[in-house]
Write an enzyme that holds these catalytic residues in place. Structure first.
Site, short mmCIF file in Angstrom:
data_model
loop_
_atom_site.label_atom_id
_atom_site.label_comp_id
_atom_site.label_asym_id
_atom_site.label_seq_id
_atom_site.Cartn_x
_atom_site.Cartn_y
_atom_site.Cartn_z
N LEU A 34 3.90 -2.03 -5.98
CA LEU A 34 3.47 -2.90 -7.07
C LEU A 34 3.21 -2.08 -8.33
O LEU A 34 3.59 -2.48 -9.44
CB LEU A 34 2.22 -3.68 -6.67
CG LEU A 34 1.65 -4.62 -7.74
CD1 LEU A 34 2.68 -5.65 -8.16
CD2 LEU A 34 0.38 -5.30 -7.24
N THR A 35 2.56 -0.94 -8.18
CA THR A 35 2.31 -0.08 -9.34
C THR A 35 3.60 0.32 -10.01
O THR A 35 3.71 0.32 -11.24
CB THR A 35 1.52 1.17 -8.90
OG1 THR A 35 0.26 0.76 -8.36
CG2 THR A 35 1.29 2.11 -10.07
N SER A 51 -1.92 -14.57 -9.04
CA SER A 51 -2.13 -15.25 -7.76
C SER A 51 -3.49 -14.91 -7.18
O SER A 51 -4.10 -15.72 -6.49
CB SER A 51 -1.01 -14.85 -6.78
OG SER A 51 -0.97 -13.43 -6.62
N TYR A 97 -4.65 -7.56 -10.97
CA TYR A 97 -4.01 -7.08 -12.19
C TYR A 97 -4.93 -6.36 -13.17
O TYR A 97 -4.46 -5.79 -14.15
CB TYR A 97 -3.32 -8.26 -12.89
CG TYR A 97 -2.12 -8.73 -12.11
CD1 TYR A 97 -0.91 -8.05 -12.18
CD2 TYR A 97 -2.21 -9.84 -11.27
CE1 TYR A 97 0.18 -8.46 -11.44
CE2 TYR A 97 -1.12 -10.27 -10.53
CZ TYR A 97 0.08 -9.57 -10.62
OH TYR A 97 1.16 -9.97 -9.88
N ARG A 123 0.82 -1.22 0.00
CA ARG A 123 0.00 0.00 0.00
C ARG A 123 0.84 1.27 0.00
O ARG A 123 0.49 2.27 0.60
CB ARG A 123 -0.99 -0.02 1.18
CG ARG A 123 -2.00 -1.15 1.06
CD ARG A 123 -2.91 -1.25 2.27
NE ARG A 123 -3.85 -2.34 2.09
CZ ARG A 123 -3.58 -3.61 2.38
NH1 ARG A 123 -2.40 -3.93 2.88
NH2 ARG A 123 -4.48 -4.55 2.18
N PHE A 178 3.89 -20.30 -15.28
CA PHE A 178 5.23 -19.75 -14.99
C PHE A 178 5.16 -18.66 -13.94
O PHE A 178 6.09 -17.95 -13.71
CB PHE A 178 5.87 -19.21 -16.28
CG PHE A 178 5.04 -18.20 -17.02
CD1 PHE A 178 5.07 -16.87 -16.67
CD2 PHE A 178 4.21 -18.60 -18.07
CE1 PHE A 178 4.29 -15.94 -17.35
CE2 PHE A 178 3.44 -17.67 -18.75
CZ PHE A 178 3.49 -16.34 -18.39
#
Length: 413
Positions: free
Chosen positions: A95-96, A120, A125, A91, A413
């Protein structure tokens, strides 16, 4: 930690043990020693990203250079992998930053026109423009009810269980022929075959070692293969209650495919058959005398992201002619945002920017979902994801984007 975007960098070979453990730790897993001690041959550290906080790796990502089958063609594909952010650093936009760095570099370097990953969690996404474009059938059934129809053509070939070396020698070439006809399939180089066929005991989770089948014609030509495992089990009253885990079944001809399944459905001491990675429309159902006995619970598999809309739409083929203007909304990758003129047919396609009025308006996720031909644009319109401006445009686009072979990806993968 506000400057993390500038601190992302590829991991080195010396840093690999720390990098790989950080990734596995986020997923609550203990990595195989062979994976941590030595950089796997299929890994591409120059395409990895790591975020360090002191001596800790707190975020990871990577890309594999893959080749993906799309309707009527094969295209380079960035296989996104190793994506993780430590709980202590969530947060904060980490990730962004990881995803933006990957997609921006792909675009600026004009590398792969599409990216793909296995999600996951399905809620992660979509905001980055990825969408599920292939599905797994997740097939199960009671083997006592899974008899083949009496009119199934089993051909004149034979099915034999073989060792690893004999299997690999025959399966590599056969897979390369078959994967070019199925959207969503990925090429398997030697390192990827090594990865697929690695069979460490601690990773079997109670199942047997992997077993291999080949289907051979009377002239010696191999026309099919299968991989499976067996999980032994017994009921309280001593009856066999084993499970057959089918990993992959491929046949060059319908008789070869049917013969492989006849073998699999006759393995001793098995009660349940599972084929988690099978295609959602696997032909097996149409081979059975009792189709209702085969249960399917499809779930998403390969997620696709169109890195460059124009290149991606021009890379595939269209079984019906299409000549439309798409207004694509892409807030995460602004270079895609705008109107695109697509002219496509069975032999090829052309796609370029235009100022013409749009026939359809949609977000890049919807376009990605439909790109491999497995999700209808008409279905997406019904969900409010596609807006038709020109009457009949959805019908034309949905017909052109579909493909006779349902997309399927057996390679996680």
């Amino acid at each position: 930690m506000t400057d993390f975007a500038d601190r992302l960098r590829p991991a080195t070979e010396q840093e690999w043990p720390v990098f790989s453990r950080a990734f596995f730790s986020v997923f609550g897993e203990d990595p195989p020693a062979s994976f941590v001690d030595t950089v796997p041959a299929h890994a591409e550290l120059d395409r990895s990203l790591a975020l360090w906080d002191g001596d800790r790796v707190v975020a990871t990502a990577g890309i594999y250079s893959r080749e993906l089958t799309t309707p009527g063609a094969v295209v380079p594909c960035a296989g996104v992998t190793w994506v993780s952010v430590a709980p202590t650093h969530r947060r904060r936009g980490v990730l962004t930053a990881l995803v933006r760095r990957q997609l921006t570099e792909l675009h600026e370097q004009q590398r792969e026109p599409v990216a793909a990953l296995w999600a996951s969690e399905s809620s992660i996404y979509g905001r980055f423009g990825y969408a599920p474009a292939t599905w797994r059938g997740n097939l199960t059934g009671d083997v006592t009810r899974l008899a083949l129809r009496p009119d199934v053509d089993l051909g004149t070939g034979s099915v034999e269980q073989v060792g690893l070396e004999a299997f690999r020698a025959a399966a590599v070439g056969l897979h390369d022929r078959l994967r070019r006809t199925v959207p969503g399939n990925l090429a398997r180089t030697a390192p990827w075959w090594d990865r697929l066929l690695r069979d460490e005991p601690e990773q079997r989770r109670g199942a047997s070692a992997r077993r291999f089948l080949l289907h051979t014609e009377p002239d010696g030509a191999v026309t099919g293969y299968a991989l499976f495992r067996v999980r032994g089990g017994w009921t309280d009253d001593g009856q066999p209650d084993g499970t057959l885990d089918v990993e992959e079944v491929r046949g060059l001809t319908p008789p070869a495919y049917a013969a492989l399944w006849r073998f699999l459905l006759s393995v001793d001491l098995v009660r349940t058959v599972r084929a988690g990675s099978a295609p959602p429309d696997d032909p097996l159902r149409h081979l059975l005398a009792e189709p209702r006995a085969l249960h399917s619970r499809p779930f998403d598999a390969l997620w696709v992201r169109l890195v460059d809309v124009g290149r991606a739409l021009a890379a595939r083929r269209y079984p019906a002619r299409v000549n439309l203007v798409f207004e694509v909304r892409d807030r995460f990758c602004p270079w895609n945002d705008g109107r695109w003129s697509l002219v496509g047919h069975p032999a090829g396609a052309f796609c370029a920017r235009t100022d013409a009025d749009p026939d359809l308006v949609l977000d890049v996720e919807a376009l990605a979902a439909a790109w491999l031909g497995g999700v209808s644009l008409a279905t997406l319109q019904a969900a409010g994801r596609v807006t038709e401006v020109s009457p009949g445009a959805v019908t034309q686009a949905a017909t052109a984007f579909r493909w006779p072979v349902t997309p399927w990806c057996p390679d996680n993968f």
